[in-house]
Design a protein around this motif. Structure first.
Motif, PDB file in Angstrom:
ATOM      1  N   SER A 109       0.842  -1.210   0.000  1.00  0.00           N
ATOM      2  CA  SER A 109       0.000   0.000   0.000  1.00  0.00           C
ATOM      3  C   SER A 109       0.873   1.255   0.000  1.00  0.00           C
ATOM      4  O   SER A 109       1.852   1.341   0.746  1.00  0.00           O
ATOM      5  N   ILE A 110       0.505   2.227  -0.831  1.00  0.00           N
ATOM      6  CA  ILE A 110       1.297   3.457  -0.915  1.00  0.00           C
ATOM      7  C   ILE A 110       0.765   4.539   0.015  1.00  0.00           C
ATOM      8  O   ILE A 110       1.352   5.614   0.113  1.00  0.00           O
ATOM      9  N   SER A 111      -0.377   4.272   0.660  1.00  0.00           N
ATOM     10  CA  SER A 111      -0.910   5.229   1.646  1.00  0.00           C
ATOM     11  C   SER A 111      -0.885   4.605   3.043  1.00  0.00           C
ATOM     12  O   SER A 111      -0.555   3.419   3.203  1.00  0.00           O
ATOM     13  N   LYS A 112      -1.264   5.354   4.038  1.00  0.00           N
ATOM     14  CA  LYS A 112      -1.136   4.901   5.429  1.00  0.00           C
ATOM     15  C   LYS A 112      -2.156   3.828   5.783  1.00  0.00           C
ATOM     16  O   LYS A 112      -1.818   2.826   6.416  1.00  0.00           O
ATOM     17  N   ASN A 113      -3.403   4.013   5.364  1.00  0.00           N
ATOM     18  CA  ASN A 113      -4.484   3.158   5.850  1.00  0.00           C
ATOM     19  C   ASN A 113      -4.678   1.914   4.981  1.00  0.00           C
ATOM     20  O   ASN A 113      -4.599   1.973   3.751  1.00  0.00           O
ATOM     21  N   ILE A 114      -4.961   0.793   5.677  1.00  0.00           N
ATOM     22  CA  ILE A 114      -5.343  -0.464   5.032  1.00  0.00           C
ATOM     23  C   ILE A 114      -6.728  -0.796   5.567  1.00  0.00           C
ATOM     24  O   ILE A 114      -6.930  -0.855   6.779  1.00  0.00           O
ATOM     25  N   TYR A 115      -7.684  -1.004   4.665  1.00  0.00           N
ATOM     26  CA  TYR A 115      -9.075  -1.178   5.077  1.00  0.00           C
ATOM     27  C   TYR A 115      -9.491  -2.642   4.955  1.00  0.00           C
ATOM     28  O   TYR A 115      -9.204  -3.299   3.948  1.00  0.00           O
ATOM     29  N   ILE A 116     -10.200  -3.111   6.011  1.00  0.00           N
ATOM     30  CA  ILE A 116     -10.758  -4.468   5.998  1.00  0.00           C
ATOM     31  C   ILE A 116     -12.238  -4.351   6.334  1.00  0.00           C
ATOM     32  O   ILE A 116     -12.603  -3.815   7.395  1.00  0.00           O
ATOM     33  N   ASN A 117     -13.095  -4.862   5.427  1.00  0.00           N
ATOM     34  CA  ASN A 117     -14.545  -4.811   5.633  1.00  0.00           C
ATOM     35  C   ASN A 117     -15.122  -6.212   5.534  1.00  0.00           C
ATOM     36  O   ASN A 117     -14.723  -7.001   4.666  1.00  0.00           O
ATOM     37  N   LEU A 118     -16.069  -6.521   6.437  1.00  0.00           N
ATOM     38  CA  LEU A 118     -16.796  -7.790   6.374  1.00  0.00           C
ATOM     39  C   LEU A 118     -18.278  -7.485   6.533  1.00  0.00           C
ATOM     40  O   LEU A 118     -18.716  -7.017   7.588  1.00  0.00           O
ATOM     41  N   LYS A 119     -19.020  -7.728   5.470  1.00  0.00           N
ATOM     42  CA  LYS A 119     -20.461  -7.464   5.482  1.00  0.00           C
ATOM     43  C   LYS A 119     -21.144  -8.501   4.601  1.00  0.00           C
ATOM     44  O   LYS A 119     -20.721  -8.751   3.470  1.00  0.00           O
TER      45      LYS A 119
END
Length: 546
Positions: free
Chosen positions: A463-473
């Motif tokens: 990832s080139i940005s700070k945040n890594i997103y994890i979603n479970l829906k």
């Protein structure tokens, strides 16, 4: 299999013949277009050469004109002398013509003109009673020579003194036309028509290559009128290109009121013969091509069948049996021997790998316990090392791995793994942002853990940005980060790495793919503004209920 080979052979022959016919047709049209272009190029080249030629003879004409008048006066003053003796004084290019009262030449130094009637020019000659007139340049139809004559009318008789222009460029031009015709077999004739609309003697033909008809009928020959007819047509449309002829009209440098019609007659039979030869050659090529392909396919049919079966054996990594003692036998034996050696080598390496990994397990566990009391940098490094080790163990034992299917909440496992990677994310200046709902599935926790770990690890690494997103829906799990995947088709291939600088073994995504196939988990990958790995777990319970 043989039917497939036969159909493939027929299709190959059809394609090959289509290509031959297509290019043959292209060559045919190219020859045709080239012929049309060649005709025009030669035509305009001839036209330009003739203009230079006429400029040269006009220059000679202007130079010799005063001498003609002077020589004519001399003959008038010596009418009783022998005209052949006078000709010797003038030179070989000069001729003298004397007529009777009926304008028939009775005495001349040019024997072929004796008894030739000048009655057709009677009016013009009689205008020069007691004066001397000088003609413009004339092309003699019988010889295609250019000459000038003076005339006078006294005592009911006419006197003419003629001079044959001898400029070297005349013979040079004649030779150039001959060479042009020799180099272009399609040329039938090259003819010039000298047109004088305001004179009684309006048109004359000059055929450099075929001066064939007699002077007796020179000025009445039907071919003379062609130049006059086309002169009128060319005034409206210039040039004119017909199937058999090409014409162009030009102002003559001989006289301000004179014109020249240039004509090239085309021998279309030659062009047709060339195209027919091309057709025959293409036909022969097609025939022998079909014959050769038939023979080749006959002998290759069995070979292709053997190779096809051999290819299946290679694909399935099995030995191949072949009885005949030929070149293929050598290849088969070499393959079988190599396959046996590779299997033995792979088995040896796998034994070594399993042994090495299990030997590392104990010291790695001790290091992990020790690292718990250390700072987060050390803990992060040990965790990454442990995770990589787990990947290698899983990859090495995938074929022998026995699943322990149980029902658990995917959300709980995700929270556990996110907690595990917090220190690793912190070291890499990344933060895991998550939004999770409950999702109960039947699976082996180790399998799903490897799927989760490799996605989180890749997010931290690439990832080139700070945040890594994890979603479970709705049992759909997404891993989102900022980045770009160059080759989505190869990304799940074993040992493939898009960024070799970042390191790794190239086995993480191949492990994910094998797990997804095992549990019927649908994978959706997008890489537009962000990289999104999406896993649909809705079908996991259909195949894994205990």
């Amino acid at each position: 299999m043989k039917l497939k080979i036969l159909l493939f052979s027929i299709f190959s022959i059809f394609v090959f013949l289509s290509v031959i016919i297509f290019f043959g047709y292209k060559v045919y049209n190219l020859q045709k277009d080239n012929f049309e272009l060649q005709k025009r190029v030669v035509f305009y080249e001839t036209f330009q050469k003739s203009k230079k030629f006429f400029d040269a003879i006009v220059k000679e004409y202007n130079h010799i004109k005063p001498q003609i008048i002077q020589n004519h006066k001399y003959v008038l003053n010596h009418m009783d002398e022998d005209i052949f003796e006078i000709k010797q004084k003038f030179g070989k290019n000069w001729n003298i013509y004397k007529t009777d009262e009926n304008f028939v030449i009775r005495d001349t130094t040019f024997k072929y003109d004796k008894n030739f009637s000048l009655a057709f020019a009677k009016k013009g000659i009689m205008k020069h009673t007691n004066t001397i007139g000088v003609s413009s340049i004339i092309c003699e139809a019988a010889t295609a020579n250019f000459f000038v004559f003076s005339d006078s009318y006294q005592n009911k008789k006419a006197l003419q003194v003629g001079y044959i222009l001898s400029n070297p460029i005349i013979e040079k031009f004649r030779n150039e036309l001959k060479k042009t015709k020799q180099n272009n077999k399609w040329i039938k004739s090259i003819v010039l028509y000298m047109i004088s609309p305001k004179r009684s003697f309006r048109y004359q033909k000059c055929d450099f290559l075929h001066p064939t008809y007699s002077k007796k009928n020179a000025y009445k020959h039907k071919d003379e009128k062609i130049g006059w007819i086309y002169y009128h047509k060319l005034i409206k449309q210039n040039p004119i290109f017909n199937k058999n002829e090409m014409y162009i009209l030009s102002k003559s440098s001989l006289d301000k009121d004179n014109y020249i019609v240039y004509k090239i007659e085309i021998n279309n039979d030659y062009y047709t013969q060339q195209l027919n030869k091309l057709k025959i050659i293409l036909g022969i090529i097609l025939f022998f091509t079909i014959l050769l392909l038939t023979i080749i396919m006959y002998y290759l049919n069995k070979t292709i069948s053997i190779i096809s079966n051999f290819a299946k054996a290679i694909k399935n990594e099995k030995p191949f049996e072949y009885e005949k003692n030929d070149e293929i036998k050598l290849i088969v034996n070499s393959y079988n021997n190599t396959l046996e050696k590779l299997k033995h080598l792979i088995e040896s390496k796998e034994e070594f790998l399993h042994f090495a990994l299990h030997e590392l397990k104990t010291p790695l566990s001790v290091i992990s316990l020790y690292a718990e009391s250390g700072d987060y940098l050390l803990k992060s490094s040990i965790k990454m090392l442990t995770n990589s080790y787990n990947d290698m163990i899983y990859f090495a034992e995938m074929g022998d791995f026995k699943r322990n299917i149980q029902k658990f909440n995917l959300k709980d496992l995700l929270l556990e793994r996110i907690e595990y990677f917090k220190d690793i994310a912190k070291v890499n200046e990344k933060e895991i942002v998550y939004n999770l709902e409950d999702c109960f599935i039947n699976a082996d926790k180790i399998d799903i853990e490897r799927l989760i770990d490799n996605n989180i690890k890749n997010g931290i690494k690439y990832s080139i940005s700070k945040n890594i997103y994890i979603n479970l829906k709705d049992c759909i799990l997404e891993f989102i980060n900022d980045g770009k995947i160059k080759n989505k088709e190869k990304i799940f291939d074993k040992f493939y790495r898009e960024d070799k600088v970042q390191g790794g073994f190239g086995i993480g995504l191949s492990i994910i793919k094998s797990i997804a196939e095992k549990y019927n988990i649908k994978i959706d990958l997008s890489s537009d503004d962000k990289v999104v790995f999406r896993y649909d777990f809705k079908g996991i319970n259909e195949n894994n209920n205990n």
